[in-house]
Enzyme design. Structure first.
Site, mmCIF file in Angstrom:
data_model
loop_
_atom_site.group_PDB
_atom_site.id
_atom_site.type_symbol
_atom_site.label_atom_id
_atom_site.label_comp_id
_atom_site.label_asym_id
_atom_site.label_seq_id
_atom_site.Cartn_x
_atom_site.Cartn_y
_atom_site.Cartn_z
ATOM 1 N N SER A 156 0.628 -1.232 -0.161
ATOM 2 C CA SER A 156 -0.202 0.060 -0.071
ATOM 3 C C SER A 156 1.141 0.992 0.251
ATOM 4 C CB SER A 156 -0.591 0.258 1.201
ATOM 5 O OG SER A 156 -1.906 -1.438 0.782
ATOM 6 N N ARG A 171 7.209 5.813 -4.986
ATOM 7 C CA ARG A 171 7.701 7.090 -3.375
ATOM 8 C C ARG A 171 7.516 6.047 -2.554
ATOM 9 N NH1 ARG A 171 4.409 10.771 -5.164
ATOM 10 N NH2 ARG A 171 2.422 10.617 -3.920
ATOM 11 N N ASP A 209 -4.013 -1.099 -1.200
ATOM 12 C CA ASP A 209 -4.868 -1.510 0.054
ATOM 13 C C ASP A 209 -6.230 -1.438 -0.588
ATOM 14 O OD1 ASP A 209 -4.208 0.881 0.327
ATOM 15 O OD2 ASP A 209 -4.136 0.749 2.097
HETATM 16 C C1 BGC Z 1 -0.208 4.850 0.315
HETATM 17 C C2 BGC Z 1 -1.184 4.210 -0.837
HETATM 18 C C3 BGC Z 1 -1.700 3.621 0.043
HETATM 19 C C4 BGC Z 1 -2.751 4.363 1.198
HETATM 20 C C5 BGC Z 1 -3.446 3.870 2.430
HETATM 21 C C6 BGC Z 1 -0.999 6.225 1.188
HETATM 22 O O1 BGC Z 1 0.044 6.751 2.338
HETATM 23 O O2 BGC Z 1 0.270 6.169 -0.732
HETATM 24 O O3 BGC Z 1 -0.862 3.515 -1.674
HETATM 25 O O4 BGC Z 1 -3.450 3.340 -0.043
HETATM 26 O O5 BGC Z 1 -1.930 5.015 2.360
HETATM 27 O O6 BGC Z 1 -3.359 2.268 3.236
#
Ligand code: BGC
Length: 533
Positions: A156, A171, A209
């Protein structure tokens, strides 16, 4: 009185008016469109190569691993094909030093080891069988490891996906920082470590996620027309929605099934409006920004998600505490204090440490409806080592916390509202009067009382939605997206996979998996019976 006035002045700075909401929705729509047409924009709009959502009839057993915050979970999931599933999992906390490790290998090696432990613990027979074959099979090319478990990898963080199981890290977010991994294919990094341990596992699908949440919502409780958006409001925040392929102007490099005319898009809305065209900024937002490890990025996330709200609260509390005109947490004479005591802030209190206030305490403040706020004041003692805070102090903290979270909820409504508008579902003649379904997960929606109600309030005043349509938007809590959702995408990947040449060998191992799996299911059923008896 001074404290009340100062508190009010702080609260007002977190106001995000109806007008602000509407301006932000327009800007969100503009940035969505920009992200659909080119790379490198602040709203990344990442194509996921997932072109359909489940309907609940899917069946099979898959593995899933979930890396997205403080914990790493390894699961095996059995989809029963009737909207239900069973799930077995192990969870470990990611050691802090691995979140900022020097090399990607250190983190991914740790993950592979956890997968091995899980297999040994929950699928021991299959694992042993696989090991035995490794030792006994002789062939001209030597032993070839064959994957018998297809695994969905819920990762995620922002990833540029180039196929259903391929994607390079754009990133890190949420406190992770391993520069060595940036730009690398995270599925390959994990597969490499799995192969080093000779585990019979293949990383078949890469899943955010939010995509998992959308899939899980569609599998477990599909409305007549399925869900349109999966969103997380937890440590981080993000959303994935179903977009028309005709709106997607960027090049798609990987293979996908274009027969549905749709694709799930991972918006990575945490980085909405990094340029601050419409996002609000108080002096406390600016102070948080200065101390963050990714300045200039995740600007929306820094105003909305659990990782940051506690820190914003801490910064406001420190300001009040240091304000010479105000008595805040400073009762040094027991006669001023309603508890008949003196207020003591331990030297070691989280109030004094960057990131020392956990957002969870804001949920506790909101949940305490008692006139003395005694439960909340107990949390201040236990969690922040602030002893015998006066009622006025606790009231001030509660009011400010509420204002910070209310702003977050109204910003959450901006993203949700814009996406509902973008899908055109509200005006679809086939959906007249039908519910528009959205799956959400994360600590804020789960634990902060009234978070979803505050989102709804803001949707009511959103141009293009309005009161009647806001009632049609169903925002349902959907848990286990990163497990069940990942399994569902591994299933999609399996369907896309070409037939393997070494069918007999795999067939044999698969039946071993089935046997092992039913043993696990039977044990789970027995355990369940034992606890309910
Ligand atoms: C990430 C996402 C993720 C979200 C929730 C963010 O910091 O960049 O990819 O879906 O957090 O977990």
């Amino acid at each position: 009185m001074a404290l009340e006035a100062e508190t009010q002045a702080i609260v007002e700075q977190f106001e995000f008016s109806d007008d602000d909401v509407n301006k932000a929705v327009k800007e969100f729509l503009r940035q969505m469109d920009e992200g659909l047409s080119k790379d490198g924009t602040s709203l990344s709009q990442i194509p996921t190569y997932v072109t359909s959502v489940p309907n609940g009839s899917e069946k099979g057993r898959y593995m899933a691993v979930d890396l997205g915050g403080t914990n790493f979970r390894v699961c095996s999931i059995k989809l029963n094909g009737d909207h239900t599933f069973s799930l077995t999992y192990n969870k470990v906390t990611i050691p802090k030093e691995l979140m900022v490790a020097k090399t990607a290998q250190e983190l991914f090696g740790f993950l592979a080891l956890e997968i091995k432990k899980f297999l040994q613990e929950h699928h021991g027979e299959v694992f042993e069988h696989h090991l035995k074959r490794r030792l006994t099979v002789s062939s001209p090319d030597g032993f070839k490891d064959e994957p018998i478990f297809r695994m969905g990898f819920t990762f995620s963080f922002p990833v540029k996906q180039v196929g259903i199981n391929k994607g390079t890290l754009i990133r890190w977010t949420k406190g992770f920082d391993i520069p060595d991994a940036v730009g690398k294919d995270v599925c390959a990094l994990l597969q490499e470590e799995i192969d080093k341990l000779h585990l019979p596992v293949r990383v078949a699908a890469l899943v955010n996620d939010t995509v998992g949440t959308l899939m899980a919502r569609s599998y477990t409780s599909p409305g007549k027309y399925g869900s349109i958006l999966g969103a997380i409001f937890g440590t981080g925040t993000n959303g994935a929605y179903i977009e028309k392929l005709s709106h997607l102007k960027k090049d798609l490099v990987g293979e996908y099934d274009n027969s549905t005319g749709q694709m799930v898009i991972n918006t990575e809305w945490g980085s909405f409006d990094n340029q601050l065209n419409v996002l609000p900024s108080t002096k406390w937002d600016n102070a948080l920004e200065e101390g963050s490890i990714n300045p200039g990025f995740q600007m929306y996330e820094k105003r909305v998600s659990g990782m940051f709200l506690g820190e914003i609260l801490r910064l406001t509390m420190l300001d009040l505490y240091n304000n010479p005109n105000v008595s805040f947490l400073k009762d040094e004479n027991s006669s001023f204090n309603d508890l008949g005591s003196v207020t003591v802030i331990d030297r070691d209190s989280g109030l004094y440490k960057p990131w020392g206030v956990d957002t969870a305490i804001m949920s506790k403040a909101e949940a305490d409806q008692g006139s003395e706020l005694s439960v909340f004041r107990e949390s201040l003692e236990k969690e922040l080592k602030i002893y015998a805070a006066a009622l006025e102090d606790a009231v001030a903290i509660k009011r400010i916390a509420h204002a910070i979270v209310r702003r977050a909820a109204r910003l959450a409504a901006v993203a949700i509202g814009a996406i509902v508008i973008q899908t055109g579902k509200l005006n679809d003649p086939e959906l007249l009067g039908e519910k528009i379904d959205i799956g959400v997960d994360g600590s804020l929606v789960e634990h902060y009382p009234g978070f979803r109600d505050m989102i709804k309030e803001a949707l009511k005043i959103t141009d293009g939605i309005g009161e009647v349509n806001a009632k049609r938007i169903e925002i349902g809590l959907t848990q286990d997206g990163s497990g069940v959702g990942a399994a569902l995408i591994a299933l999609v990947a399996a369907r896309m996979e070409q037939k393997d040449t070494n069918a007999d060998y795999i067939g044999e191992l698969r039946s071993a998996v089935q046997e092992g799996a039913s043993a696990v299911d039977e044990k789970a059923a027995l355990d369940e019976k034992a606890t309910s008896d």
